[in-house]
Design a protein around this motif. Structure first.
Motif, PDB file in Angstrom:
ATOM      1  N   ALA A  83       0.806  -1.219   0.000  1.00 50.51           N
ATOM      2  CA  ALA A  83       0.000   0.000   0.000  1.00 50.51           C
ATOM      3  C   ALA A  83       0.841   1.273   0.000  1.00 50.51           C
ATOM      4  O   ALA A  83       0.377   2.306  -0.447  1.00 50.51           O
ATOM      5  CB  ALA A  83      -0.950   0.005   1.184  1.00 50.51           C
ATOM      6  N   SER A  84       2.048   1.233   0.502  1.00 48.33           N
ATOM      7  CA  SER A  84       2.889   2.432   0.493  1.00 48.33           C
ATOM      8  C   SER A  84       4.141   2.220  -0.350  1.00 48.33           C
ATOM      9  O   SER A  84       5.169   2.817  -0.084  1.00 48.33           O
ATOM     10  CB  SER A  84       3.259   2.823   1.919  1.00 48.33           C
ATOM     11  N   SER A  85       4.040   1.397  -1.343  1.00 46.13           N
ATOM     12  CA  SER A  85       5.211   1.099  -2.158  1.00 46.13           C
ATOM     13  C   SER A  85       5.441   2.182  -3.205  1.00 46.13           C
ATOM     14  O   SER A  85       4.602   3.048  -3.444  1.00 46.13           O
ATOM     15  CB  SER A  85       5.040  -0.251  -2.850  1.00 46.13           C
ATOM     16  N   ASN A  86       6.574   2.109  -3.843  1.00 48.82           N
ATOM     17  CA  ASN A  86       6.912   3.039  -4.915  1.00 48.82           C
ATOM     18  C   ASN A  86       6.025   2.824  -6.134  1.00 48.82           C
ATOM     19  O   ASN A  86       5.846   3.737  -6.930  1.00 48.82           O
ATOM     20  CB  ASN A  86       8.378   2.894  -5.302  1.00 48.82           C
ATOM     21  N   GLY A  87       5.481   1.633  -6.277  1.00 47.82           N
ATOM     22  CA  GLY A  87       4.588   1.356  -7.402  1.00 47.82           C
ATOM     23  C   GLY A  87       3.356   2.243  -7.385  1.00 47.82           C
ATOM     24  O   GLY A  87       2.892   2.699  -8.429  1.00 47.82           O
ATOM     25  N   LEU A  88       2.822   2.507  -6.188  1.00 43.20           N
ATOM     26  CA  LEU A  88       1.660   3.390  -6.091  1.00 43.20           C
ATOM     27  C   LEU A  88       2.024   4.836  -6.409  1.00 43.20           C
ATOM     28  O   LEU A  88       1.232   5.559  -7.000  1.00 43.20           O
ATOM     29  CB  LEU A  88       1.045   3.307  -4.694  1.00 43.20           C
ATOM     30  N   LEU A  89       3.210   5.244  -6.034  1.00 40.36           N
ATOM     31  CA  LEU A  89       3.671   6.587  -6.369  1.00 40.36           C
ATOM     32  C   LEU A  89       3.788   6.739  -7.877  1.00 40.36           C
ATOM     33  O   LEU A  89       3.343   7.732  -8.456  1.00 40.36           O
ATOM     34  CB  LEU A  89       5.004   6.875  -5.679  1.00 40.36           C
ATOM     35  N   ILE A  90       4.355   5.738  -8.521  1.00 39.49           N
ATOM     36  CA  ILE A  90       4.490   5.765  -9.980  1.00 39.49           C
ATOM     37  C   ILE A  90       3.114   5.740 -10.641  1.00 39.49           C
ATOM     38  O   ILE A  90       2.845   6.483 -11.586  1.00 39.49           O
ATOM     39  CB  ILE A  90       5.378   4.604 -10.459  1.00 39.49           C
ATOM     40  N   PHE A  91       2.213   4.897 -10.128  1.00 42.61           N
ATOM     41  CA  PHE A  91       0.864   4.811 -10.678  1.00 42.61           C
ATOM     42  C   PHE A  91       0.143   6.153 -10.574  1.00 42.61           C
ATOM     43  O   PHE A  91      -0.443   6.630 -11.558  1.00 42.61           O
ATOM     44  CB  PHE A  91       0.070   3.726  -9.939  1.00 42.61           C
ATOM     45  N   ASN A  92       0.182   6.776  -9.411  1.00 44.66           N
ATOM     46  CA  ASN A  92      -0.485   8.061  -9.247  1.00 44.66           C
ATOM     47  C   ASN A  92       0.169   9.167 -10.065  1.00 44.66           C
ATOM     48  O   ASN A  92      -0.508  10.063 -10.558  1.00 44.66           O
ATOM     49  CB  ASN A  92      -0.534   8.457  -7.780  1.00 44.66           C
ATOM     50  N   SER A  93       1.470   9.103 -10.218  1.00 43.59           N
ATOM     51  CA  SER A  93       2.155  10.081 -11.078  1.00 43.59           C
ATOM     52  C   SER A  93       1.702   9.929 -12.518  1.00 43.59           C
ATOM     53  O   SER A  93       1.468  10.927 -13.206  1.00 43.59           O
ATOM     54  CB  SER A  93       3.666   9.906 -10.985  1.00 43.59           C
ATOM     55  N   MET A  94       1.560   8.704 -12.971  1.00 47.96           N
ATOM     56  CA  MET A  94       1.113   8.480 -14.349  1.00 47.96           C
ATOM     57  C   MET A  94      -0.345   8.915 -14.538  1.00 47.96           C
ATOM     58  O   MET A  94      -0.678   9.528 -15.548  1.00 47.96           O
ATOM     59  CB  MET A  94       1.302   7.023 -14.737  1.00 47.96           C
ATOM     60  N   ILE A  95      -1.202   8.632 -13.574  1.00 48.67           N
ATOM     61  CA  ILE A  95      -2.596   9.075 -13.656  1.00 48.67           C
ATOM     62  C   ILE A  95      -2.657  10.601 -13.689  1.00 48.67           C
ATOM     63  O   ILE A  95      -3.408  11.189 -14.474  1.00 48.67           O
ATOM     64  CB  ILE A  95      -3.433   8.524 -12.482  1.00 48.67           C
ATOM     65  N   SER A  96      -1.864  11.260 -12.865  1.00 44.08           N
ATOM     66  CA  SER A  96      -1.830  12.721 -12.850  1.00 44.08           C
ATOM     67  C   SER A  96      -1.362  13.269 -14.191  1.00 44.08           C
ATOM     68  O   SER A  96      -1.926  14.232 -14.708  1.00 44.08           O
ATOM     69  CB  SER A  96      -0.913  13.220 -11.737  1.00 44.08           C
ATOM     70  N   LEU A  97      -0.349  12.658 -14.757  1.00 41.56           N
ATOM     71  CA  LEU A  97       0.150  13.089 -16.060  1.00 41.56           C
ATOM     72  C   LEU A  97      -0.890  12.872 -17.152  1.00 41.56           C
ATOM     73  O   LEU A  97      -1.081  13.730 -18.016  1.00 41.56           O
ATOM     74  CB  LEU A  97       1.441  12.334 -16.394  1.00 41.56           C
ATOM     75  N   ILE A  98      -1.590  11.763 -17.105  1.00 45.00           N
ATOM     76  CA  ILE A  98      -2.639  11.486 -18.094  1.00 45.00           C
ATOM     77  C   ILE A  98      -3.760  12.510 -17.985  1.00 45.00           C
ATOM     78  O   ILE A  98      -4.246  13.024 -19.007  1.00 45.00           O
ATOM     79  CB  ILE A  98      -3.173  10.047 -17.925  1.00 45.00           C
ATOM     80  N   ILE A  99      -4.179  12.849 -16.779  1.00 42.08           N
ATOM     81  CA  ILE A  99      -5.230  13.848 -16.596  1.00 42.08           C
ATOM     82  C   ILE A  99      -4.767  15.206 -17.116  1.00 42.08           C
ATOM     83  O   ILE A  99      -5.508  15.912 -17.802  1.00 42.08           O
ATOM     84  CB  ILE A  99      -5.659  13.936 -15.120  1.00 42.08           C
TER      85      ILE A  99
END
Length: 118
Positions: A83-99
Motif C-alpha cells: 500500500a505504500s510502495s513506490n509502485g503506487l507513487l508511480i501509478f499516481n504520477s502516471m494518472i496525474s500526467l494522463i489527466i
C-alpha cells in the motif's frame, strides 16, 4: 503516504491554473491559455480563454473525485504491504500526467474543430 503527493499536486495545480485563467491579460500577453492556435486572432483568443476555463473546471472536479476515491481505497488497504510502495507513487504520477495531458488535448481539439467550422 507519499503516493498522495501527485494527486495533491494535480488538484492544487488545476486550482491555480483555473484562477489564473479566469481573468487572463489582453490578447497576445504571456498569461492565459497561450498556444499557437489560441493566438491566431483576437476572437479565437477570447474563445480559447472561455474554453480553457470550462475544461479547467471539469478536470479540477475530476482530479478531486479521483483524490477522494484514492483516499478511500488507500485507507482501506493501508495495512497491506504494497500500500505504500513506490509502485503506487508511480501509478499516481502516471494518472496525474494522463489527466493533465488530456486537458490540453481536449482544449486544443475543441479549439481546432471550432476554428474549422468557422
Amino acid at each position: 503516504m507519499y503516493s498522495f503527493l501527485p494527486n495533491v499536486f494535480l488538484s492544487v495545480m488545476f486550482l491555480v491554473m483555473y484562477i489564473s485563467l479566469r481573468h487572463p491579460s489582453s490578447y497576445g500577453s504571456g498569461t492565459g491559455y497561450n498556444t499557437v492556435t489560441s493566438r491566431k486572432s483576437k476572437g479565437i483568443w477570447d474563445y480559447a480563454q472561455k474554453l480553457a476555463c470550462y475544461y479547467m473546471r471539469r478536470f479540477f472536479t475530476y482530479s478531486i473525485a479521483y483524490n477522494f476515491v484514492w483516499c478511500i481505497v488507500y485507507f482501506i488497504i493501508k495495512n497491506f504491504e504494497w500500500a505504500s510502495s513506490n509502485g503506487l507513487l508511480i501509478f499516481n504520477s502516471m494518472i496525474s500526467l494522463i489527466i493533465l495531458l488530456s486537458y490540453f488535448i481536449c482544449v486544443e481539439y475543441k479549439l481546432k474543430s471550432e476554428i474549422k467550422q468557422g
